[in-house]
Design an enzyme around this catalytic site. Sequence first.
Site, PDB file in Angstrom:
ATOM      1  N   HIS A 206      51.383  36.075  66.902  1.00 15.20           N
ATOM      2  CA  HIS A 206      51.399  36.449  68.316  1.00 15.20           C
ATOM      3  C   HIS A 206      50.873  37.872  68.466  1.00 15.20           C
ATOM      4  O   HIS A 206      51.120  38.732  67.617  1.00 15.20           O
ATOM      5  CB  HIS A 206      52.818  36.343  68.880  1.00 15.20           C
TER       6      HIS A 206
ATOM      7  N   GLU B 170      45.571  32.618  73.027  1.00 16.98           N
ATOM      8  CA  GLU B 170      46.194  33.512  73.993  1.00 16.98           C
ATOM      9  C   GLU B 170      45.343  34.771  74.148  1.00 16.98           C
ATOM     10  O   GLU B 170      45.459  35.696  73.342  1.00 16.98           O
ATOM     11  CB  GLU B 170      47.602  33.907  73.531  1.00 16.98           C
TER      12      GLU B 170
END
Length: 255
Positions: A95, A167
């Site tokens: 992430h 993302e």
Amino acid sequence: MRHPLVMGNWKLNGSRHMVNELIANLRKELAGVTGCAVAIAPPDIYLDLAKHAADGSHIVLGAQNVDVNLSGAFTGETSAEMLKDIGAKYIIIGHSERRTYHKESDELIAKKFAVLKEQGLIPVLCIGETEAENEAGKTEEVCARQIDAVLKTQGASAFEGVVIAYEPVWAIGTGKSATPAQAQAVHKFIRDHIAKADAKVAEQVIIQYGGSVNAANAAELFTQPDIDGALVGGASLKADAFAVIVKAAEAAKQA
């Protein structure tokens, strides 16, 4: 045909009361949903509580991170063996918040990927470019590099049964979101990049979109052929908003 997955990343949010209440509400909101897999990733300290709260439902447990070591003198870490033991299945790695705040490299993330695969867990590999990289036209270059950290060390077969979450860093928690067409273009690039090594593996990889996914934009995103669900941040903390996203994924892929 790929089965969509919508996963909630709770990040650093939660309490015993919130976990029980949110999961109870999710169970009500998602009753009858069968066309989309659903996972949640609470903070590690609440994994056992979440597991019991979700018991008997279709909600699957995930986690937000993992260490590369299985045991030993590594204070503050959580191992893949521990996550497996407690019942977590989908484990987020790479992430942008980990890459940025904890200086995690592509190489370290690839090691985490390998450890998860060895333990029979499913990596949710997050990739994506910063705003500066996007403006410089480097989106594909960055995504390819982040994928290649795994592809070139573990081979295309390592991506069997894996989830990739695209993302764009500039869209995470900002309220900005890539347009459906922009997101689809990158998702197609990701699938095509893996297909150069193994087309069959590339076709079955679930590629989620993440980055300010909400009830308003989810349906249009999910109509795109290479968007197989979402990794949801803030909206996953509200049962009604999260349920709208899940149902949108189910409806789009059944259409």
